[in-house]
Enzyme design. Sequence first.
Site, PDB file in Angstrom:
ATOM      1  N   SER A 706       3.929   9.226  -2.317  1.00  0.00           N
ATOM      2  CA  SER A 706       4.071   7.814  -1.958  1.00  0.00           C
ATOM      3  C   SER A 706       2.782   7.004  -2.090  1.00  0.00           C
ATOM      4  O   SER A 706       2.807   5.783  -2.007  1.00  0.00           O
ATOM      5  CB  SER A 706       4.617   7.683  -0.530  1.00  0.00           C
ATOM      6  OG  SER A 706       3.712   8.233   0.394  1.00  0.00           O
ATOM      7  N   LYS A 749       6.654   3.564   8.240  1.00  0.00           N
ATOM      8  CA  LYS A 749       5.506   2.983   7.534  1.00  0.00           C
ATOM      9  C   LYS A 749       5.378   1.488   7.812  1.00  0.00           C
ATOM     10  O   LYS A 749       4.276   0.975   8.060  1.00  0.00           O
ATOM     11  CB  LYS A 749       5.651   3.221   6.023  1.00  0.00           C
ATOM     12  CG  LYS A 749       5.535   4.685   5.622  1.00  0.00           C
ATOM     13  CD  LYS A 749       5.790   4.873   4.129  1.00  0.00           C
ATOM     14  CE  LYS A 749       5.668   6.332   3.725  1.00  0.00           C
ATOM     15  NZ  LYS A 749       5.954   6.555   2.292  1.00  0.00           N
TER      16      LYS A 749
END
Length: 799
Positions: A706, A749
Amino acid sequence: MNDKIFMQGTEEETEFMPIIPLNEEDADNELQSIPDELPILPLRNTVLFPGVVIPITVGRDKSIKAVMDSYKTDKLIGVVAQKDSTIEEPTISDIEAIGTIAKIIKLIKMPDGGTTIIIQGRRRFQIVEITSEDPYFKAKINSLQEDVIANDPDFNIMVSSIKDLAAQIVGLSPNLPSEAAIILKNIENPSFLIHFVGSNLNCDLKKKQQLLEINNLKERAELLLSLMHTELQYAELKNKVTNKTRAELDKQQREYFLQQQLKAIKDELGGDNVAEVKDMSKKAENKKWPASAKEMFKKGIEKLERMHPSTPDYSVVYNHLDLLLDLPWEEYTEDSYDIRKAKKILDKDHYGMDKIKERILEYLAVLKLKGDMKSPILCFVGPPGIGKTSLGKSIASAINRKYIRLSLGGLHDESEIRGHRKTYIGAMPGRIIQSIRKAQSSNPVIILDEIDKVGSDHRGDPSSALLEVLDPEQNNSFYDNYLELEYDLSKVLFIATANNINNIQPALRDRLEIIDLSGYAVEEKIEIAKQHLIPKQKQMHGLEKNNLKINDTVLQKIISDYTRESGVRELDRLLAGIMRFEAKELVMKGKIKPTISNGDVEKILGRAKYSNDIYKMSNMPGVTVGLAWTYVGGDILFIEAQLSEGKGELKLTGNLGNVMKESASTAFTWIQTNAKKIGISDTGIFNSNNVHIHIPEGAVPKDGPSAGITMMTALASAFTGKKVKSYLAMTGEITLRGQVLPVGGIKEKVLAAKRSGIKEIIMCWQNQKDVEEINPKFISGISFHYVKTMQQVLEIALN
């Protein structure tokens, strides 16, 4: 009182009465003159035949009056049978029309006030008309003469058969003296023989009345023979059963004698387990359990009875039987199907977590409609401190079930799940069976805490043992090595909790219904603190009576400046620190301020641990902010890229995993390939400079794809000299063709970015659906850029 027949005994007694017969011809001569009207005495439970002598206890007032009046005159009375023996006061319609004229031989006054008479039947009669009902029945009668049968061979054979059958029945009846058969053989009068045998025959009252009413003596003999054959069969069967029972009793007496001897031997040896065995057997009588468990218990008890308490195996067998008795076989608590009440309990105990609450309410709704269903195997996955374990307890309370928590963290031994074989020293059942035994219910809620931290070594793999427990198709016959029986776990509601689903064995993960729990937003933490944490800490520190308040602004400062977590454990500890300070102030000064201010927070907790000024300090070319997912929730990380003179080598530091290193190589290759498109005119820069990518906090392992676009942006910034936009973070995987791919953990996140003061986020367009699942008020103030290519990322990120 009732009219009772003394000659009528219990079933075990004889049906024939050895009464010495009277000469019936003398009786006939004596009754040459019979009055046309006689008192009537209704009898129940018997029929009087001519020539037969029976004693009767007279209890009814009418009957006593009739007997007394008859006894004072000619002593003759008409005896008839009642049609229904249960009627206390019979009417005309309740008595038979044909009866027997009887003579009262003796009248006896009993000590208890009752009257007993001995009567002898003389001749049959038929009631013509009832002339009086008060004070007792009186009736006009018609005397019935007996037929005289002379020189009829068939009749003589019948009489002989009656004597033979009577002798056989007497022989089969142990309570009758053998002289009774001799008396029966010596009766010369056929009519009296038929009456005597018929009177003492053990048959239905209606059959006896039918026998009395037959005028033809031969036909009467035929019916009697039929009744006697039935009686003989009954006597033979009774004799057979009696002999069998006697043999069984003899065996029981022998066993009892041997048991008493065995008990005496045990007493001499110094030990007796009779009381223990008896107590166990008594408990087992009312135990509700399957046939297999019952059979095993029976065998175990028999084995225990033969063992001495001092033998080593005695405790093994005893403990196993004790477990069998203690387990709640087929015992279930009744579920509460009140959906609204369940929702209210869940909302009261936990703020948010709507997805889990909806799933539990759906389960309850189906259970209410269907009545029975296999329990789902749920798995709550999320960072620590968000209430996964405590939510399981709330679920148990909401559906009115027992609650069991099994901590699986660090579990290595498979026997902890399946149990040890009972032959081993110190053997115990598995923790599943132990917990059900403790809960005393076969349908509890069992929390399998930290299922992702189950280990495996040479002692076995507990996660493989859990495959059977957590499979709805198999757990209805879960086998425990100690129990040595299958136990039904299909009604148990299993709820597993985990921080990292990747650490769960794939086969086990396939059996779980995964429900992702993300971290809390700042707004959610404020509500949790107000509704749960502050009241709890005030109570724990003796401040519940004080009106101490912490407003939302102060709570937000504590959360933003002193914590970086997805859950609320650290927040709970900070609030505990504030309460301890206030408790000390109250004791020392006698009073405290009603509200906590920002200044008080800094005074109590010290200077802020975290600050958003780090983004201003790091705003230089080659530095980018990325978003990461860790087992404790979302977090931000800085990625630094620096050029130095060299030969075009790529160096990676910061404790990176293989996947992350490959993402860095992919980003570097794409930068080299598309240098002119992103504004790098001098392509020789790649050969004359080394590139160093570093991710701070080198002690923390980092991996995953990511950070691909973040490293690519850092490299582009370093090579172009352009700064990355302030307060911008990004997450996404990259390809060599310049595509941006979606990643997971978006909610964690994004919430981490919100906590850290990020104002803009770049991510793949396919992650837009994940952002839309987040409550908009939790991410207010953040702008999202959804991109498809890396070119779009650089256009947004670089100034």
